[in-house]
Design a protein around this motif. Sequence first.
Motif, mmCIF file in Angstrom:
data_model
loop_
_atom_site.group_PDB
_atom_site.id
_atom_site.type_symbol
_atom_site.label_atom_id
_atom_site.label_comp_id
_atom_site.label_asym_id
_atom_site.label_seq_id
_atom_site.Cartn_x
_atom_site.Cartn_y
_atom_site.Cartn_z
ATOM 1 N N ARG A 114 36.883 52.907 44.325
ATOM 2 C CA ARG A 114 36.906 51.719 45.193
ATOM 3 C C ARG A 114 36.342 50.566 44.398
ATOM 4 O O ARG A 114 35.308 50.691 43.758
ATOM 5 C CB ARG A 114 36.028 51.949 46.436
ATOM 6 C CG ARG A 114 36.720 52.677 47.537
ATOM 7 C CD ARG A 114 35.813 52.946 48.724
ATOM 8 N NE ARG A 114 35.083 51.811 49.249
ATOM 9 C CZ ARG A 114 35.478 51.071 50.291
ATOM 10 N NH1 ARG A 114 36.593 51.359 50.917
ATOM 11 N NH2 ARG A 114 34.743 50.073 50.722
ATOM 12 N N LYS A 115 37.031 49.432 44.446
ATOM 13 C CA LYS A 115 36.516 48.238 43.785
ATOM 14 C C LYS A 115 37.215 47.015 44.355
ATOM 15 O O LYS A 115 38.260 47.121 45.005
ATOM 16 C CB LYS A 115 36.713 48.314 42.277
ATOM 17 C CG LYS A 115 38.150 48.260 41.821
ATOM 18 C CD LYS A 115 38.215 48.282 40.313
ATOM 19 C CE LYS A 115 39.607 47.977 39.817
ATOM 20 N NZ LYS A 115 39.669 47.862 38.386
ATOM 21 N N LYS A 116 36.645 45.858 44.100
ATOM 22 C CA LYS A 116 37.249 44.612 44.563
ATOM 23 C C LYS A 116 38.431 44.297 43.638
ATOM 24 O O LYS A 116 38.281 44.226 42.427
ATOM 25 C CB LYS A 116 36.229 43.486 44.535
ATOM 26 C CG LYS A 116 36.713 42.265 45.273
ATOM 27 C CD LYS A 116 35.535 41.392 45.656
ATOM 28 C CE LYS A 116 35.993 40.383 46.657
ATOM 29 N NZ LYS A 116 35.386 40.539 47.942
ATOM 30 N N ASP A 117 39.606 44.154 44.243
ATOM 31 C CA ASP A 117 40.832 43.913 43.485
ATOM 32 C C ASP A 117 41.899 43.456 44.476
ATOM 33 O O ASP A 117 41.663 43.397 45.672
ATOM 34 C CB ASP A 117 41.267 45.205 42.785
ATOM 35 C CG ASP A 117 42.165 44.953 41.580
ATOM 36 O OD1 ASP A 117 42.581 43.796 41.355
ATOM 37 O OD2 ASP A 117 42.453 45.925 40.863
ATOM 38 N N GLU A 118 43.075 43.176 43.973
ATOM 39 C CA GLU A 118 44.179 42.767 44.836
ATOM 40 C C GLU A 118 44.834 43.995 45.464
ATOM 41 O O GLU A 118 45.157 44.959 44.777
ATOM 42 C CB GLU A 118 45.217 41.996 44.031
ATOM 43 C CG GLU A 118 46.347 41.455 44.867
ATOM 44 C CD GLU A 118 47.318 40.616 44.062
ATOM 45 O OE1 GLU A 118 48.529 40.879 44.184
ATOM 46 O OE2 GLU A 118 46.870 39.739 43.321
ATOM 47 N N CYS A 119 45.037 43.939 46.767
ATOM 48 C CA CYS A 119 45.734 45.013 47.476
ATOM 49 C C CYS A 119 47.217 44.929 47.140
ATOM 50 O O CYS A 119 47.822 43.859 47.233
ATOM 51 C CB CYS A 119 45.521 44.883 48.985
ATOM 52 S SG CYS A 119 46.468 46.079 49.966
ATOM 53 N N THR A 120 47.784 46.031 46.766
ATOM 54 C CA THR A 120 49.193 46.099 46.422
ATOM 55 C C THR A 120 50.093 45.759 47.603
ATOM 56 O O THR A 120 51.155 45.177 47.432
ATOM 57 C CB THR A 120 49.534 47.518 45.913
ATOM 58 O OG1 THR A 120 48.742 47.776 44.759
ATOM 59 C CG2 THR A 120 50.997 47.662 45.577
ATOM 60 N N LEU A 121 49.662 46.098 48.806
ATOM 61 C CA LEU A 121 50.524 45.928 49.972
ATOM 62 C C LEU A 121 50.468 44.530 50.581
ATOM 63 O O LEU A 121 51.491 43.993 50.975
ATOM 64 C CB LEU A 121 50.188 46.984 51.021
ATOM 65 C CG LEU A 121 50.366 48.439 50.564
ATOM 66 C CD1 LEU A 121 49.975 49.401 51.668
ATOM 67 C CD2 LEU A 121 51.789 48.694 50.102
ATOM 68 N N CYS A 122 49.267 43.932 50.674
ATOM 69 C CA CYS A 122 49.167 42.618 51.330
ATOM 70 C C CYS A 122 48.878 41.478 50.368
ATOM 71 O O CYS A 122 49.010 40.313 50.736
ATOM 72 C CB CYS A 122 48.114 42.649 52.443
ATOM 73 S SG CYS A 122 46.405 42.765 51.869
ATOM 74 N N GLY A 123 48.458 41.787 49.147
ATOM 75 C CA GLY A 123 48.190 40.760 48.151
ATOM 76 C C GLY A 123 46.825 40.096 48.269
ATOM 77 O O GLY A 123 46.476 39.252 47.447
#
Length: 75
Positions: free
Chosen positions: A55-64
């Motif tokens: 788990r880390k802070k990053d861009e979600c692949t599904l919602c951006g």
Amino acid sequence: MNGGTTIAGQIERLIVRLDGAGVCDACVTDRLNLSVPAQANVVTRALGGTRGFERKKDECTLCGSTRTVIRRSVR
């Protein structure tokens, strides 16, 4: 957690199917039609740091959106 028919199992299978792409708890909740994001959060927090899940802070692949996401490392 072993990928069974429980909510935890459904969440784990979704993450594994995404093949290394990060997904936020809100999108997990949406994709699996869970009643509240807290259901996903409990499971993803437990998975983080185990068996190749991170788990880390990053861009979600599904919602951006930039949020805390979970992914499973692909080796």
